[in-house]
Design a protein around this motif. Structure first.
Motif, PDB file in Angstrom:
ATOM      1  N   SER A 185       4.539 -26.065  -1.579  1.00  0.00           N
ATOM      2  CA  SER A 185       3.256 -25.486  -1.175  1.00  0.00           C
ATOM      3  C   SER A 185       3.432 -24.687   0.107  1.00  0.00           C
ATOM      4  N   GLU A 186       2.693 -23.592   0.222  1.00  0.00           N
ATOM      5  CA  GLU A 186       2.721 -22.822   1.457  1.00  0.00           C
ATOM      6  C   GLU A 186       2.357 -23.706   2.649  1.00  0.00           C
ATOM      7  N   GLU A 187       1.509 -24.694   2.420  1.00  0.00           N
ATOM      8  CA  GLU A 187       1.002 -25.522   3.511  1.00  0.00           C
ATOM      9  C   GLU A 187       1.935 -26.645   3.941  1.00  0.00           C
ATOM     10  N   LEU A 188       3.033 -26.850   3.209  1.00  0.00           N
ATOM     11  CA  LEU A 188       3.928 -27.968   3.521  1.00  0.00           C
ATOM     12  C   LEU A 188       5.333 -27.469   3.827  1.00  0.00           C
ATOM     13  N   PHE A 232       3.234 -23.136  -5.104  1.00  0.00           N
ATOM     14  CA  PHE A 232       1.872 -22.618  -5.012  1.00  0.00           C
ATOM     15  C   PHE A 232       1.422 -22.282  -3.600  1.00  0.00           C
ATOM     16  N   ASP A 233       0.509 -21.329  -3.558  1.00  0.00           N
ATOM     17  CA  ASP A 233      -0.227 -20.980  -2.346  1.00  0.00           C
ATOM     18  C   ASP A 233      -1.642 -21.469  -2.613  1.00  0.00           C
ATOM     19  N   PRO A 234      -1.998 -22.632  -2.051  1.00  0.00           N
ATOM     20  CA  PRO A 234      -3.269 -23.253  -2.434  1.00  0.00           C
ATOM     21  C   PRO A 234      -4.475 -22.376  -2.126  1.00  0.00           C
ATOM     22  N   LEU A 235      -4.445 -21.694  -0.992  1.00  0.00           N
ATOM     23  CA  LEU A 235      -5.562 -20.831  -0.613  1.00  0.00           C
ATOM     24  C   LEU A 235      -4.981 -19.554  -0.035  1.00  0.00           C
ATOM     25  N   ASP A 236      -5.058 -18.511  -0.818  1.00  0.00           N
ATOM     26  CA  ASP A 236      -4.515 -17.221  -0.378  1.00  0.00           C
ATOM     27  C   ASP A 236      -5.648 -16.345   0.137  1.00  0.00           C
ATOM     28  N   GLY A 237      -5.394 -15.707   1.273  1.00  0.00           N
ATOM     29  CA  GLY A 237      -6.407 -14.820   1.849  1.00  0.00           C
ATOM     30  C   GLY A 237      -7.250 -15.535   2.886  1.00  0.00           C
ATOM     31  N   SER A 238      -6.639 -16.529   3.547  1.00  0.00           N
ATOM     32  CA  SER A 238      -7.416 -17.380   4.461  1.00  0.00           C
ATOM     33  C   SER A 238      -8.178 -16.600   5.536  1.00  0.00           C
ATOM     34  N   SER A 239      -7.649 -15.437   5.934  1.00  0.00           N
ATOM     35  CA  SER A 239      -8.359 -14.695   6.984  1.00  0.00           C
ATOM     36  C   SER A 239      -9.719 -14.207   6.480  1.00  0.00           C
TER      37      SER A 239
HETATM   38 MN    MN Z   1      -2.341 -19.559   1.822  1.00  0.00          MN
END
Ligand code: MN
Ligand code: AHG
Ligand code: MN
Length: 337
Positions: free
Chosen positions: A98-101, A119-126
């Protein structure tokens, strides 16, 4: 009457994937279907949280405390936790990235399956706090024969993925998926809680009229990119210049590119030596979908899906979209010093 007759033969994502498996015959065990079912549940759950974000305190930074003294959970941390839990519980995974780990998760024996999900769980966080489209991106490998699931199973070229997709959380939730034979798009019918096939067999137009780059980085761009952008903004008459569209959520920019055509680019430049986007869970899945839809995905000089990753969070330059547009760009890489 004012009511239209409803479609009485809905093709849900599960039905569609199952019929694919039936077509493959006895070689298919149904495990991939079950894994994709788990993934679609995570997308529904994340979609719900995205919608409620403003009401239930999901906006803001993780680790911050709100006025009631409760800890806020950032939407991308929450989405990561949703995915890790569901993918482990599916019993179909062996390795998760994961992008977050920082580190890959190696699934323990009781739950271990034969697929690896990046996976990228949430893309476009900005874009979260502004209510602009965001998404989830995923790619799936099967563990190599005889492997019990190690990091080596995901340090493989994107061309070896068995499926890839994304869900875009926008005015509706759209899941776009390829299992290696074309690309299909599904829209979440919130009243049914099902993804319905709404965009069968997505194919990218061979040429588009839109370019999608963060031109705020123009002063750092290398000559081929600068020259290419100049060529589409100041074309020789009678050609018209391209339109600019840049959302800043890869999922949304790629989604538009798949449907309308054109070119999306996040180059490497003088400041970001390898570009910004992550190879494993951004570039590979999107390159896979682009090729499956008849487009091209390149670093400028080589096919993205041929890259052999050496670490799970590495970055790579990305240009993808309509065949003719991306070929035009590649010419500049061949010709411009
Ligand atoms: Mn992301
Ligand atoms: P993430 O939110 O997962 O960190 O990804 C953001 C990525 C991608 O969605 C987008 O294409 C790109 O960053 C935008 O970057 P800039 O803000 O530099 O244009
Ligand atoms: Mn991202």
């Amino acid at each position: 009457t004012s009511e239209e007759t409803p479609n009485v033969d809905l093709i849900t994502l599960t039905r569609h994937v199952l019929s694919d498996q039936l077509r493959l015959g006895s070689t298919a065990t149904g495990d991939l279907t079950l894994l994709l079912t788990a993934i679609q549940v995570t997308s529904k759950f994340i979609a719900t949280n995205v919608r409620k974000a403003r009401l239930i305190n999901l906006v803001g930074l993780a680790g911050e405390t709100n006025v009631q003294g409760e800890e806020q959970k950032k939407l991308d941390v929450l989405s990561n936790d949703i995915m890790v839990n569901a993918l482990r519980a599916s019993g179909k995974t062996a390795v998760l990235v994961s992008e977050e780990l920082d580190d890959a998760i190696i699934i323990e024996d009781g739950y271990k399956g034969k697929y690896c999900v990046v996976f990228d769980p949430l893309d476009g966080s900005s874009n979260i706090d502004a209510g602009v489209n965001i998404g989830t991106i995923f790619g799936i490998y099967r563990v190599r024969p005889d492997s019990t699931g190690t990091i080596e199973d995901v340090l493989r070229p994107g061309s070896e993925m068995v499926a890839a997709g994304y869900t875009m959380y926008g005015s509706s939730a759209n899941l776009v998926l390829s299992t290696g034979s074309g690309v299909n798009g599904y829209t979440l019918d919130a009243s049914l809680g099902e993804f319905i096939l709404t965009h069968p067999n997505i194919t990218i137009p061979s040429r588009g009229k839109i370019y999608s780059f963060n031109e705020g980085n123009a002063m750092y761009f290398h000559p081929p990119v600068t020259a290419y952008l100049k060529s589409i903004k100041f074309p020789a008459p009678p050609k018209s210049p391209y339109s600019a569209r840049y959302i800043g959520s890869m999922v949304a920019d790629v989604h538009r590119t798949l449907l309308y055509g054109g070119i999306f680019g996040y180059p490497n430049d003088k400041k970001s030596k390898s570009g910004k986007l992550r190879l494993l869970y951004e570039a590979f899945p999107m390159a896979y979908l682009t090729e499956q839809a008849g487009g091209i995905a390149t670093t400028g000089t080589k096919r993205i899906l041929d890259i052999v990753p050496t670490s799970i969070h590495e970055r790579c330059p990305v240009f993808l979209g309509s065949k003719d547009d991306v070929q035009d760009l590649m010419k500049f890489y061949k010709e411009t010093p």
